[in-house]
Design a protein around this motif. Structure first.
Motif, PDB file in Angstrom:
ATOM      1  N   PRO A 172       2.958  29.659 -22.323  1.00 32.02           N
ATOM      2  CA  PRO A 172       1.914  28.857 -22.967  1.00 32.02           C
ATOM      3  C   PRO A 172       0.996  29.714 -23.834  1.00 32.02           C
ATOM      4  CG  PRO A 172       1.471  29.149 -20.619  1.00 32.02           C
ATOM      5  CD  PRO A 172       2.857  29.651 -20.858  1.00 32.02           C
ATOM      6  N   GLY A 173       0.818  29.256 -25.061  1.00 31.73           N
ATOM      7  CA  GLY A 173      -0.085  29.958 -25.964  1.00 31.73           C
ATOM      8  C   GLY A 173       0.491  31.168 -26.659  1.00 31.73           C
ATOM      9  N   ARG A 174       1.671  31.619 -26.261  1.00 33.32           N
ATOM     10  CA  ARG A 174       2.261  32.805 -26.898  1.00 33.32           C
ATOM     11  C   ARG A 174       3.012  32.411 -28.161  1.00 33.32           C
ATOM     12  NH1 ARG A 174       1.800  37.440 -23.751  1.00 33.32           N
ATOM     13  NH2 ARG A 174       1.961  38.328 -25.843  1.00 33.32           N
ATOM     14  N   GLU A 175       3.102  33.357 -29.096  1.00 28.88           N
ATOM     15  CA  GLU A 175       3.819  33.132 -30.350  1.00 28.88           C
ATOM     16  C   GLU A 175       5.326  33.154 -30.114  1.00 28.88           C
ATOM     17  OE1 GLU A 175       2.698  32.515 -33.366  1.00 28.88           O
ATOM     18  OE2 GLU A 175       0.542  32.911 -33.190  1.00 28.88           O
ATOM     19  N   LEU A 176       6.007  32.130 -30.630  1.00 32.82           N
ATOM     20  CA  LEU A 176       7.453  32.012 -30.461  1.00 32.82           C
ATOM     21  C   LEU A 176       8.098  31.697 -31.808  1.00 32.82           C
ATOM     22  CD1 LEU A 176       7.470  29.810 -27.233  1.00 32.82           C
ATOM     23  CD2 LEU A 176       7.911  32.274 -27.344  1.00 32.82           C
ATOM     24  N   LEU A 177       9.266  32.291 -32.040  1.00 33.16           N
ATOM     25  CA  LEU A 177      10.052  32.041 -33.250  1.00 33.16           C
ATOM     26  C   LEU A 177      11.406  31.495 -32.824  1.00 33.16           C
ATOM     27  CD1 LEU A 177      10.655  32.244 -36.295  1.00 33.16           C
ATOM     28  CD2 LEU A 177      11.284  34.646 -35.913  1.00 33.16           C
ATOM     29  N   ILE A 178      11.721  30.283 -33.265  1.00 35.96           N
ATOM     30  CA  ILE A 178      12.960  29.613 -32.870  1.00 35.96           C
ATOM     31  C   ILE A 178      13.970  29.721 -34.001  1.00 35.96           C
ATOM     32  CG2 ILE A 178      13.993  27.426 -32.166  1.00 35.96           C
ATOM     33  CD1 ILE A 178      11.247  26.601 -31.090  1.00 35.96           C
ATOM     34  N   SER A 207       7.083  28.946 -34.677  1.00 34.53           N
ATOM     35  CA  SER A 207       7.696  29.010 -35.995  1.00 34.53           C
ATOM     36  C   SER A 207       9.187  28.741 -35.854  1.00 34.53           C
ATOM     37  CB  SER A 207       7.482  30.390 -36.635  1.00 34.53           C
ATOM     38  OG  SER A 207       6.107  30.712 -36.683  1.00 34.53           O
ATOM     39  N   VAL A 208       9.804  28.328 -36.965  1.00 33.26           N
ATOM     40  CA  VAL A 208      11.226  27.972 -36.964  1.00 33.26           C
ATOM     41  C   VAL A 208      11.899  28.627 -38.157  1.00 33.26           C
ATOM     42  CG1 VAL A 208      12.892  26.077 -37.112  1.00 33.26           C
ATOM     43  CG2 VAL A 208      10.746  25.752 -35.849  1.00 33.26           C
ATOM     44  N   TYR A 209      13.091  29.163 -37.939  1.00 29.70           N
ATOM     45  CA  TYR A 209      13.883  29.630 -39.077  1.00 29.70           C
ATOM     46  C   TYR A 209      15.358  29.364 -38.820  1.00 29.70           C
ATOM     47  CZ  TYR A 209      15.685  34.106 -37.138  1.00 29.70           C
ATOM     48  OH  TYR A 209      16.342  35.083 -36.424  1.00 29.70           O
ATOM     49  N   PRO A 223       5.762  19.132 -41.400  1.00 27.84           N
ATOM     50  CA  PRO A 223       5.413  20.100 -42.453  1.00 27.84           C
ATOM     51  C   PRO A 223       4.347  21.105 -42.024  1.00 27.84           C
ATOM     52  CG  PRO A 223       4.493  17.930 -42.940  1.00 27.84           C
ATOM     53  CD  PRO A 223       5.426  17.751 -41.780  1.00 27.84           C
ATOM     54  N   GLN A 224       3.637  20.806 -40.941  1.00 27.82           N
ATOM     55  CA  GLN A 224       2.599  21.724 -40.476  1.00 27.82           C
ATOM     56  C   GLN A 224       3.154  22.903 -39.701  1.00 27.82           C
ATOM     57  OE1 GLN A 224       3.416  18.806 -39.179  1.00 27.82           O
ATOM     58  NE2 GLN A 224       2.543  18.422 -37.149  1.00 27.82           N
ATOM     59  N   VAL A 225       4.434  22.853 -39.321  1.00 24.98           N
ATOM     60  CA  VAL A 225       5.043  23.949 -38.563  1.00 24.98           C
ATOM     61  C   VAL A 225       5.493  25.042 -39.526  1.00 24.98           C
ATOM     62  CG1 VAL A 225       7.011  24.603 -37.125  1.00 24.98           C
ATOM     63  CG2 VAL A 225       5.743  22.507 -36.627  1.00 24.98           C
ATOM     64  N   ARG A 226       5.155  26.286 -39.219  1.00 26.56           N
ATOM     65  CA  ARG A 226       5.599  27.409 -40.045  1.00 26.56           C
ATOM     66  C   ARG A 226       7.115  27.503 -39.960  1.00 26.56           C
ATOM     67  NH1 ARG A 226       2.774  30.923 -37.958  1.00 26.56           N
ATOM     68  NH2 ARG A 226       1.202  31.387 -39.533  1.00 26.56           N
ATOM     69  N   ALA A 227       7.777  27.502 -41.111  1.00 26.17           N
ATOM     70  CA  ALA A 227       9.240  27.512 -41.121  1.00 26.17           C
ATOM     71  C   ALA A 227       9.731  28.325 -42.301  1.00 26.17           C
ATOM     72  CB  ALA A 227       9.790  26.083 -41.201  1.00 26.17           C
ATOM     73  N   THR A 284       0.888  33.360 -44.067  1.00 25.40           N
ATOM     74  CA  THR A 284       2.306  33.731 -44.063  1.00 25.40           C
ATOM     75  C   THR A 284       2.468  35.114 -43.445  1.00 25.40           C
ATOM     76  OG1 THR A 284       3.071  32.344 -45.871  1.00 25.40           O
ATOM     77  CG2 THR A 284       4.201  34.440 -45.606  1.00 25.40           C
ATOM     78  N   ARG A 285       3.486  35.245 -42.608  1.00 27.73           N
ATOM     79  CA  ARG A 285       3.786  36.523 -41.963  1.00 27.73           C
ATOM     80  C   ARG A 285       4.788  37.310 -42.802  1.00 27.73           C
ATOM     81  NH1 ARG A 285       4.837  33.315 -36.918  1.00 27.73           N
ATOM     82  NH2 ARG A 285       2.982  33.435 -35.612  1.00 27.73           N
TER      83      ARG A 285
END
Length: 331
Positions: A172-178, A207-209, A223-227, A284-285
């Motif tokens: 919970p609360g941690r940054e995740l990239l899917i 985030s999603v890629y 659209p609000q999700v970083r992708a 943006t990262r």
């Protein structure tokens, strides 16, 4: 009068050169990280699949079974399991990446390969199995560092295959990239359907890629999700090359991620630290990846950090947070 003409021509030439030099100097000064000092703080670390086993990249192709060519294990974790992700966070990861694909019964299974034979004691495609069937597999079954003489991870990861929902709940609360492994809009739609059930605050940490089609399915609904995808990164970088010299960052670069090998970064206005700051200003990262960007090469050994720009305050992609985290703070 005859002698005045060449003098005027010479004066015009020198004036033109002086103006050109001033323009070049202005462009350099306006886009120079050197004039702004190094980045602040340490790099942020993206743990690829948690703590993962690494392997030599020579000769690797799309069909290479990388589990059969790992380096002698420096730890006993198997990638894409909750225990390996927790270990990565515990040793200093700022974000964890994990792979997702749909099962036969429509579940969001966390697993990398499209087929099971390489890493597990199962057979066939992930998409042809139910989640319950996948849960019974030994995820460490196929790993070997000595051409099959021994299998040091066999039996250590039976039943550890998680779902995307379980990973999100575990941290919970941690940054995740899917990472959507299958470039199918159906996969993106399924993931978006789940993400839509999460609170808005939680979505800011996810985030999603993946492929262009699957990521677009997520973006269309959320659209609000970083992708990001190859097409998204290409659009951003082309626009930035055209207008970045002014300091302007195009909307195509807003709220996304850029996974960049260092060799490409050097051509970008303001590289490295000013570029990172400009992208951070539009949410943006910038994630520096190892080598040419192929085969998920990361910064996994101390000597790999020699390629990191001085003062780097963006992100580093790593398979071995346990090795890199103690050293990255001094970059």
């Amino acid at each position: 009068m005859r002698e005045a003409k060449p003098r005027r021509w010479v004066r015009r030439l020198w004036l033109t050169l002086a103006v050109a030099l001033l323009v070049v100097a202005g462009l350099w000064a306006g886009n120079s990280s050197a004039l702004r000092g190094g980045g602040e703080g340490r790099p942020s670390l993206l743990a690829h699949r948690g703590l993962a086993q690494t392997f030599p990249l020579d000769g690797v192709g799309n069909d290479t079974c990388t589990a059969t060519r790992i380096h002698p294990p420096g730890h006993t974790y198997v990638e894409n399991t909750i225990v390996s992700m927790r270990a990565a966070f515990d040793v200093g990861a700022d974000m964890v990446e994990f792979d997702v694909q749909l099962t036969a019964d429509g579940q969001l299974a966390v697993f990398h390969d499209p087929v099971l034979e390489c890493r597990t004691d199962g057979t066939g495609r992930v998409a042809d199995h139910t989640l319950a069937e996948l849960r019974r597999l030994d995820l460490g079954y196929g790993y070997t560092a000595d051409n099959g003489a021994t299998h040091p991870l066999r039996g250590t990861a039976v039943g550890l295959l998680p779902t995307a929902q379980e990973v999100v709940a575990a941290f919970p609360g941690r940054e995740l990239l899917i990472d959507l492994k299958d470039d199918d809009p159906a996969d993106g739609t399924a993931l978006a359907g789940y993400l839509a059930t999460l609170p808005a605050e939680r979505l800011t940490t996810i985030s999603v890629y993946g492929g262009d089609h699957s990521v677009q399915a997520v973006r269309s609904r959320l659209p609000q999700v970083r992708a990001t995808s190859r097409a998204i990164m290409k659009d951003c970088l082309v626009d930035y090359l055209a207008t970045g010299w002014t300091g302007h960052v195009a909307d195509s670069c807003r709220r996304t991620e850029l996974h960049l090998p260092r060799r490409y970064g050097q051509y970008l206005w303001g590289w490295p630290n000013l570029f990172v700051d400009r992208m951070r200003d539009v949410d943006t990262r910038v994630i520096l990846v190892g080598g040419e960007g192929d085969w998920s090469e990361g910064f996994d050994q101390p000597e790999d950090l020699d390629a990191v720009p001085s003062g780097w305050s963006g992100w580093l992609w790593t398979n071995r947070t346990d090795v890199i985290a103690p050293l990255a703070g001094g970059r």
